[in-house]
Design an enzyme around this catalytic site. Structure first.
Site, PDB file in Angstrom:
ATOM      1  N   LYS A 117     -16.223  26.216 -53.324  1.00 26.46           N
ATOM      2  CA  LYS A 117     -15.323  25.212 -53.903  1.00 26.46           C
ATOM      3  C   LYS A 117     -15.475  25.106 -55.413  1.00 26.46           C
ATOM      4  O   LYS A 117     -14.550  24.691 -56.108  1.00 26.46           O
ATOM      5  CB  LYS A 117     -15.521  23.880 -53.214  1.00 26.46           C
ATOM      6  CG  LYS A 117     -15.032  23.941 -51.759  1.00 26.46           C
ATOM      7  CD  LYS A 117     -15.021  22.602 -51.064  1.00 26.46           C
ATOM      8  CE  LYS A 117     -14.328  22.689 -49.717  1.00 26.46           C
ATOM      9  NZ  LYS A 117     -15.147  23.384 -48.703  1.00 26.46           N
TER      10      LYS A 117
HETATM   11  C1  LIG Z   1     -14.669  23.906 -47.518  1.00 31.15           C
HETATM   12  C2  LIG Z   1     -15.491  24.935 -46.836  1.00 31.15           C
HETATM   13  C3  LIG Z   1     -14.944  25.812 -45.871  1.00 31.15           C
HETATM   14  C4  LIG Z   1     -13.515  25.689 -45.391  1.00 31.15           C
HETATM   15  O1  LIG Z   1     -12.593  26.016 -46.374  1.00 31.15           O
HETATM   16  P1  LIG Z   1     -11.037  25.640 -46.171  1.00 31.15           P
HETATM   17  O2  LIG Z   1     -10.423  25.985 -47.466  1.00 31.15           O
HETATM   18  O3  LIG Z   1     -10.997  24.192 -45.857  1.00 31.15           O
HETATM   19  O4  LIG Z   1     -10.543  26.467 -45.042  1.00 31.15           O
HETATM   20  C5  LIG Z   1     -15.755  26.787 -45.350  1.00 31.15           C
HETATM   21  N1  LIG Z   1     -17.054  26.905 -45.712  1.00 31.15           N
HETATM   22  C6  LIG Z   1     -17.616  26.076 -46.629  1.00 31.15           C
HETATM   23  C7  LIG Z   1     -19.063  26.251 -46.964  1.00 31.15           C
HETATM   24  C8  LIG Z   1     -16.864  25.077 -47.216  1.00 31.15           C
HETATM   25  O5  LIG Z   1     -17.429  24.249 -48.122  1.00 31.15           O
END
Ligand SMILES: *Cc1c(COP(=O)(O)O)cnc(C)c1O
Length: 479
Positions: A117
């Site tokens: 993220k």
């Molecule tokens: C947010 C997240 C996901 C999922 O991502 P999306 O974009 O919601 O599909 C998967 N793994 C981790 C570690 C995350 O923080």
């Protein structure tokens, strides 16, 4: 480039108009009016830019196709400030790690909070700061970002916005439910513009409060409330870049194809892959990997999209994918339905509102989805996760996190000869240490800057699950 809503509102908007917005006024999600096409000459040029000038230059080229209301020199400076080795740990920003033949990991988790993220949120922080300064011209206006997190979004947002002028962050998290490491990451921040609010409830309660506050339009306007959740188009756009970077790193020529497997919850990350593929990036398959919360796997297998109630939403050991519905999924369905906003509204507003589900199994457009859009899917369980973490560690000496393990498990079921499979590494294992210890019998490695963070003083206020209390707190801070 103009942006429109998936539910038919075609009022043209520019990138910076929607930068600070969540949902469109008609309840839909924003998408560009078309996906710029990358032809063979352009793809070759992008490969050269990436090879000679690196990730930030590639980001500038791709973002520039979608953003025409920030001067090019400024956008370039924002990309260069964001994607640096200091922030992301390596000069390559998203290096590949080879596992067995035909399978590689793309490391997206070496940013400040150790989850993918950061790739988008760091850019968002710099875009917000730029745009607010441009709008305010010294008026000293403040944007108040209100968000809900189950772990990774909150810390990524706080590390991206800490110390930024003109921005305050109010981040709600479910009291006592994040991993100790995740809590320490957020609560140890001492920056005056960061406000941690631990809500006595679960993640859904936090999200409900954000919705309630955002629905109070007078309050929202008075206190300039903005959001940074995963439906934000700018986040999705930032993620498109690493599909291109991964493709260039995994191939020698533009005649080759690759596939991606993406650990998925809200369909944000993999939706960026969909955008890259629509632009013309040679992607064979986009494999959606879910955990026990298999809303998306069920859809791609059967054509039925079924929102889960809170009782059917499982708490798993890959908690960042514990979702009851996939909030970005509407973007893909809009494309699947030939960009028909009325039909998309009928599914997401009418059918989901009435029945909590819709069924496209009889629709030829769904039947053709795998061929036309490359989607495939699979799911993973706690036992699969443990076995995959152990196996990758034994065979390759690499420790992967629980979400990435779901990706590797599902990727191995979709390998095609001659097509490299790239699994997106979505977090580092230290964030989910308890499950890694269960799998390997010892704690994962901890980057030096996080040693001892659990012992630092914590800045957090505990509040009951009550939107009025959160509003009071925001109003007090804004005085
Ligand atoms: C947010 C997240 C996901 C999922 O991502 P999306 O974009 O919601 O599909 C998967 N793994 C981790 C570690 C995350 O923080």
């Amino acid at each position: 480039m103009r942006y429109l809503s998936t539910r038919g509102d075609a009022t043209p908007r520019k990138f910076c108009d929607i930068l600070l917005e969540g949902l469109a006024p008609d309840g839909g999600l924003y998408l560009p009016e078309h996906y710029p096409r990358i032809d063979a000459a352009r793809l070759a040029a992008l490969r050269r830019v990436h090879a000679s000038q690196g990730y930030a230059a590639l980001a500038f080229e791709i973002l520039g196709l979608y953003i025409d209301d920030i001067p090019a020199a400024d956008l370039k400076a924002i990309c260069e400030k964001t994607y640096t080795a200091e922030v992301f740990g390596t000069r390559e920003i998203v290096p590949l790690k080879k596992l067995e033949e035909g399978l590689v990991l793309e490391a997206l988790s070496n940013g400040p909070t150790l989850a993918f993220k950061d790739m988008a949120m760091q850019l968002l922080g710099n875009l917000f700061e730029y745009e607010l300064a441009r709008r305010n011209e010294g008026k000293g206006e403040q944007l108040n970002i209100l968000g809900a997190t189950s772990g990774d979004t909150g810390s990524a947002a706080e590390y991206a916005m800490r110390g930024k002028r003109g921005i305050r962050v109010f981040m709600l998290s479910p009291h006592g439910r994040m991993s100790p490491f995740q809590q320490a990451q957020m609560f140890s921040l001492q920056d005056a513009n960061i406000h941690n609010i631990a809500v006595e409830g679960v993640f859904d309660d936090c999200q409900d409060i954000v919705k309630a506050v955002s629905n109070d339009l007078a309050f929202k306007r008075q206190y300039k409330i903005g959001t940074v959740n995963s439906i934000n188009w700018a986040r999705l756009l930032a993620q498109v870049v690493y599909y291109f970077a991964g493709y260039f790193e995994a191939t020698k020529s533009d005649n080759e194809k690759v596939s991606f497997t993406v650990p998925s919850g809200n369909f944000g990350n993999v939706c960026a892959g969909h955008v890259a593929r629509q632009m013309g990036l040679p992607i064979a398959q986009l494999v959606v990997a879910t955990n026990e919360n298999d809303v998306l796997d069920e859809f791609f297998r059967t054509g039925v999209y079924r929102v889960r109630g809170s009782a059917d939403t499982h708490e798993t050991s890959s908690p960042s994918m514990d979702i009851s519905k996939a909030s970005n999924f509407e973007r893909f369905v809009f494309d699947l339905l030939g960009r028909d906003g009325i039909a998309t509204r009928a599914l997401f507003h009418d059918a989901l509102g009435r029945d909590g589900r819709f069924d496209l199994s009889g629709d030829t457009r769904f039947a053709n989805a795998a061929a036309r859009y490359g989607f495939a899917s699979g799911k993973s369980t706690h036992a699969d996760r443990l076995a995959t973490i152990r196996d990758v560690h034994q065979r390759h000496g690499v420790t992967i996190d629980t979400h990435t393990a779901d990706g590797v498990k599902v990727a191995r079921e979709h390998l095609q000869p001659g097509v490299p499979m790239i699994v997106l590494e979505t977090a580092l294992p230290i964030k989910f240490a308890a499950t890694i210890t269960e799998a390997l019998g010892r704690e994962p490695e901890r980057p030096a800057r996080f040693i001892g963070i659990e012992d630092l003083p914590k800045r957090v206020q505990v509040l009951p699950a009550d939107a009025a209390r959160v509003k009071t707190l925001i109003a007090q801070e804004c005085e």
